[in-house]
Design a protein around this motif. Structure first.
Motif: not given
Length: 289
Positions: A103-110, A112, A195
């Motif tokens: 999941i590419k976006d996890f490091n950005k979503i976490y 937040k 996600i």
């Protein structure tokens, strides 16, 4: 039919609960339960079911004061038992930490999700029933193996006025740590929901849970009357042939069970109910360790 379940993190390192770090008969009982469900489904739907088990120990071991090796050993033993039981086609055990790398976006979503949890925590920690329930659950999952058996027994079963000053301090430290663990756990869970992790990993899968809630199907991992989850205690073989899960300290003190070992291993693989009650309780096999 695909079912998915986040579970089986690591054996809780607590001398009251289990001396073993690998999976034991309790986990085998759960896998047999999955097989039983599959066989029942096959009676009406021949393709049957598949269970995707998301081992989450590598996500949470630090928060709960465990070592990475605890999660490593437990995960490896889960995979081994699934293979040895011949259930590899029906049970797929995956590591959530590894799956998250997809999941590419996890490091950005976490980050937040964590900030949003901070707001909820600040406003509702003391009155939110879900938060309080998870805090209490976190106490049960902490690594407390470095605390003497006798001290843990007193903290769990005696009133505060029967505890020494040092014992009260340890009890307070456990409560404070449980709060931190609960916060980190809920932050990660919130991020996974954002996600839609499980839906992405198992498209059209049916979500199972050991804590029934809306939109998910509750499941008994071992049997209806067993309230402990497999990783919270040790496996027990009843005289009826049924598998159950109990705290190891309860089995030791009762005198009704005896430990059964795999040759060459230090800790019991399960406890068996004796046909006759022993005249004296067996000694704690982990005393002094």
């Amino acid at each position: 039919i695909s079912f998915m379940l986040p579970a089986f993190p690591f054996k809780i390192a607590n001398p009251l609960k289990s001396s073993r770090r690998d999976a034991d008969l309790a986990e085998i009982g759960a896998f047999c339960r999955f097989d039983e469900i599959n066989l029942q489904i096959k009676k009406v739907y021949s393709p049957g079911a598949k269970f995707v088990v998301f081992h989450d120990g590598h996500l949470y071991y630090k928060q709960f004061l465990h070592e990475k090796t605890d999660a490593d050993r437990y995960f490896a033993s889960l995979k081994k038992f699934v293979k040895n039981l011949g259930l590899s086609k029906m049970i797929d055990v995956r590591d959530v930490a590894e799956e998250l790398k997809k999941i590419k976006d996890f490091n950005k979503i976490y980050p937040k999700a964590r900030k949003e949890m901070e707001v909820l925590w600040e406003k509702s920690k003391t009155k939110n029933e879900k938060i309080q329930r998870i805090i209490n659950s976190s106490k049960n999952n902490l690594n407390l193996f470095n605390i003497p058996y006798s001290v843990l027994y007193k903290i769990n079963f005696l009133e505060d006025y029967d505890l020494t000053k040092d014992e009260k301090k340890i009890k307070q430290e456990i409560s404070e740590r449980a709060e931190k663990c609960a916060f980190e756990y809920m932050s990660i869970q919130h991020a996974l929901e954002e996600i839609k992790f499980f839906e992405k990993m198992v498209p059209h899968g049916i979500r199972l849970t050991v804590h029934p809630k809306e939109g998910q199907i509750g499941i008994y991992l071992v049997r209806r009357k067993t309230h402990l989850l497999p990783w919270m205690g040790v496996g027990v073989l009843k005289n009826t042939g049924e598998i159950s899960v109990h705290y190891e300290s309860e089995l030791i003190s009762s005198g009704k069970y005896y430990p059964v070992f795999i040759k060459g291993e230090k800790y019991p693989f399960y406890y068996k109910e004796a046909e006759m009650i022993l005249s004296t309780p067996i000694e704690n096999p982990t005393a002094g360790t």
